[in-house]
Write a protein that holds these residues in place. Structure first.
Motif, mmCIF file in Angstrom:
data_model
loop_
_atom_site.group_PDB
_atom_site.id
_atom_site.type_symbol
_atom_site.label_atom_id
_atom_site.label_comp_id
_atom_site.label_asym_id
_atom_site.label_seq_id
_atom_site.Cartn_x
_atom_site.Cartn_y
_atom_site.Cartn_z
ATOM 1 N N ALA A 225 11.671 17.371 -3.077
ATOM 2 C CA ALA A 225 11.344 15.940 -2.521
ATOM 3 C C ALA A 225 12.340 16.136 -1.006
ATOM 4 N N GLN A 226 12.982 17.811 -1.018
ATOM 5 C CA GLN A 226 13.149 18.140 0.350
ATOM 6 C C GLN A 226 11.581 17.842 1.292
ATOM 7 N N ALA A 227 10.715 19.281 0.627
ATOM 8 C CA ALA A 227 9.333 19.010 0.712
ATOM 9 C C ALA A 227 8.848 17.196 1.236
ATOM 10 N N MET A 228 9.027 17.030 0.438
ATOM 11 C CA MET A 228 8.334 15.229 0.844
ATOM 12 C C MET A 228 9.634 14.584 1.778
ATOM 13 N N LEU B 142 13.062 8.171 -6.519
ATOM 14 C CA LEU B 142 13.503 8.965 -5.874
ATOM 15 C C LEU B 142 11.860 8.749 -4.146
ATOM 16 N N HIS B 143 10.955 8.792 -4.917
ATOM 17 C CA HIS B 143 9.890 8.382 -3.932
ATOM 18 C C HIS B 143 10.062 7.369 -2.884
ATOM 19 N N VAL B 144 10.296 6.423 -3.015
ATOM 20 C CA VAL B 144 10.534 5.256 -2.625
ATOM 21 C C VAL B 144 11.417 5.188 -1.125
ATOM 22 N N ALA B 145 12.247 6.000 -1.703
ATOM 23 C CA ALA B 145 14.426 5.834 -1.036
ATOM 24 C C ALA B 145 13.713 7.107 -0.352
ATOM 25 N N VAL B 146 13.053 8.362 -0.539
ATOM 26 C CA VAL B 146 12.507 9.170 0.489
ATOM 27 C C VAL B 146 11.831 8.289 1.883
ATOM 28 N N GLU C 58 0.931 -1.197 0.007
ATOM 29 C CA GLU C 58 -0.381 -0.374 -0.151
ATOM 30 C C GLU C 58 1.035 1.220 0.040
ATOM 31 N N LEU C 59 1.654 1.716 0.946
ATOM 32 C CA LEU C 59 2.973 2.299 0.770
ATOM 33 C C LEU C 59 3.777 2.770 -0.256
ATOM 34 N N TYR C 60 3.829 1.311 -0.919
ATOM 35 C CA TYR C 60 4.652 1.366 -2.428
ATOM 36 C C TYR C 60 3.910 1.772 -2.877
ATOM 37 N N GLY C 61 2.021 1.607 -3.268
ATOM 38 C CA GLY C 61 1.654 2.045 -3.992
ATOM 39 C C GLY C 61 1.311 3.397 -4.190
ATOM 40 N N ALA C 62 1.175 4.271 -2.779
ATOM 41 C CA ALA C 62 1.058 5.517 -3.250
ATOM 42 C C ALA C 62 2.450 6.276 -2.956
ATOM 43 N N ALA C 63 3.366 6.144 -2.275
ATOM 44 C CA ALA C 63 4.599 6.127 -3.646
ATOM 45 C C ALA C 63 4.544 6.491 -5.092
ATOM 46 N N VAL C 64 3.890 5.248 -5.858
ATOM 47 C CA VAL C 64 3.765 5.358 -7.340
ATOM 48 C C VAL C 64 3.310 6.647 -7.384
ATOM 49 N N ALA C 65 1.452 6.081 -7.315
ATOM 50 C CA ALA C 65 1.049 7.735 -7.480
ATOM 51 C C ALA C 65 1.252 8.995 -7.225
ATOM 52 N N ALA C 66 2.440 8.926 -6.148
ATOM 53 C CA ALA C 66 2.507 10.131 -6.346
ATOM 54 C C ALA C 66 3.507 10.421 -7.011
ATOM 55 N N PHE D 282 4.194 6.921 12.656
ATOM 56 C CA PHE D 282 4.473 5.465 12.090
ATOM 57 C C PHE D 282 3.060 4.532 12.050
ATOM 58 N N GLU D 283 2.087 5.048 13.396
ATOM 59 C CA GLU D 283 0.688 4.383 13.322
ATOM 60 C C GLU D 283 -0.090 4.363 11.777
ATOM 61 N N GLY D 284 0.512 5.780 10.840
ATOM 62 C CA GLY D 284 -0.832 5.946 9.772
ATOM 63 C C GLY D 284 0.506 4.968 8.657
ATOM 64 N N PHE D 285 1.183 4.806 8.509
ATOM 65 C CA PHE D 285 2.774 4.179 7.630
ATOM 66 C C PHE D 285 2.296 2.511 7.964
ATOM 67 N N ALA D 286 1.498 2.411 8.740
ATOM 68 C CA ALA D 286 1.595 0.971 9.516
ATOM 69 C C ALA D 286 0.066 0.701 9.671
ATOM 70 N N ALA D 287 -0.445 1.615 9.093
ATOM 71 C CA ALA D 287 -2.631 1.102 8.023
ATOM 72 C C ALA D 287 -1.774 1.643 7.034
ATOM 73 N N GLY D 288 -0.778 1.697 6.451
ATOM 74 C CA GLY D 288 -0.494 1.331 5.012
ATOM 75 C C GLY D 288 -0.348 2.955 3.878
ATOM 76 N N GLN D 289 0.001 4.038 4.285
ATOM 77 C CA GLN D 289 -0.572 5.638 4.836
ATOM 78 C C GLN D 289 0.027 6.326 4.332
ATOM 79 N N ALA D 290 0.418 7.227 3.970
ATOM 80 C CA ALA D 290 1.903 7.815 3.537
ATOM 81 C C ALA D 290 1.279 9.463 2.926
ATOM 82 N N ARG D 291 1.461 10.627 2.682
ATOM 83 C CA ARG D 291 1.408 11.617 2.615
ATOM 84 C C ARG D 291 2.371 12.521 1.559
ATOM 85 N N PHE D 292 2.651 12.508 0.021
ATOM 86 C CA PHE D 292 4.007 12.925 -0.249
ATOM 87 C C PHE D 292 3.350 14.281 -0.139
ATOM 88 N N ALA D 293 4.491 15.387 -0.204
ATOM 89 C CA ALA D 293 4.508 17.100 -0.142
ATOM 90 C C ALA D 293 3.820 17.107 -2.015
#
Length: 180
Positions: free
Chosen positions: A157-160, A55-59, A22-30, A169-180
């Protein structure tokens, strides 16, 4: 003859596998945001898309590793595993035969690993010039980027990184990440 418990071990999923996808999917979408390609001139090619996903996955992985506890490390590994599972499927869909897939995935893995280290080092040191140079070299594959594009992508990338830093961590553990 294998013991029944050993077979269950083969079928068991790792605790953060689904969240990693799910986190990888969020990175790809961003990374697929049209402004990267239309405004910043990132090449809209397989290589250009790989660079933005990297870049997104690395950050994201950098942020997860900063938690420094075992669950966060496992989740970071799950994101990495999801990325390269997807790369394997993508390479196969592109028509590469079974014998060539492993070599190509290894090549991509090595490239990603190097990029992730350089990006993390620059972000940790707040070295915008170093981050901009690395992004220019990788994203535009040695070609000169459009004027100001590498600096703008480094600033994103810095803003992200700052946006991800503000997430628990709770959000990440739920598969959620917000990118800048």
């Amino acid at each position: 003859m294998p013991r029944p418990m050993a077979l269950f071990g083969l079928l068991r999923r790792r605790p953060y596998e689904r969240m990693g996808f799910e986190l990888y999917g969020a990175a790809v979408a961003a990374a697929r945001a049209p402004e990267y390609y239309a405004t910043l001139g990132v090449p809209d090619t397989t290589a250009g898309r790989f660079e933005l996903i990297s870049l997104h996955v690395a950050v994201l992985i950098r942020r997860l590793r900063r938690f420094a506890d075992k669950p966060a490390q496992e989740l970071a590994q799950s994101v990495f595993d999801a990325m390269f599972s997807d790369m394997d499927v993508t390479i196969r869909e592109m028509g590469v035969g079974d014998l060539g897939v492993g070599k190509r995935v290894k090549f991509l893995w090595e490239g990603f690993h190097g990029r992730a280290q350089v990006y993390a080092t620059a972000l940790d040191a707040e070295d915008m010039a170093g981050l901009e140079a690395a992004i220019a070299r990788n994203v535009w594959a040695g070609q000169p980027p459009p004027e100001g594009s590498a600096a703008a992508l480094a600033a994103r990338a810095q803003a992200m990184a700052a946006t991800l830093e503000g997430q628990g961590f709770e959000g990440f553990a739920a598969g959620q990440a917000r990118f800048a």
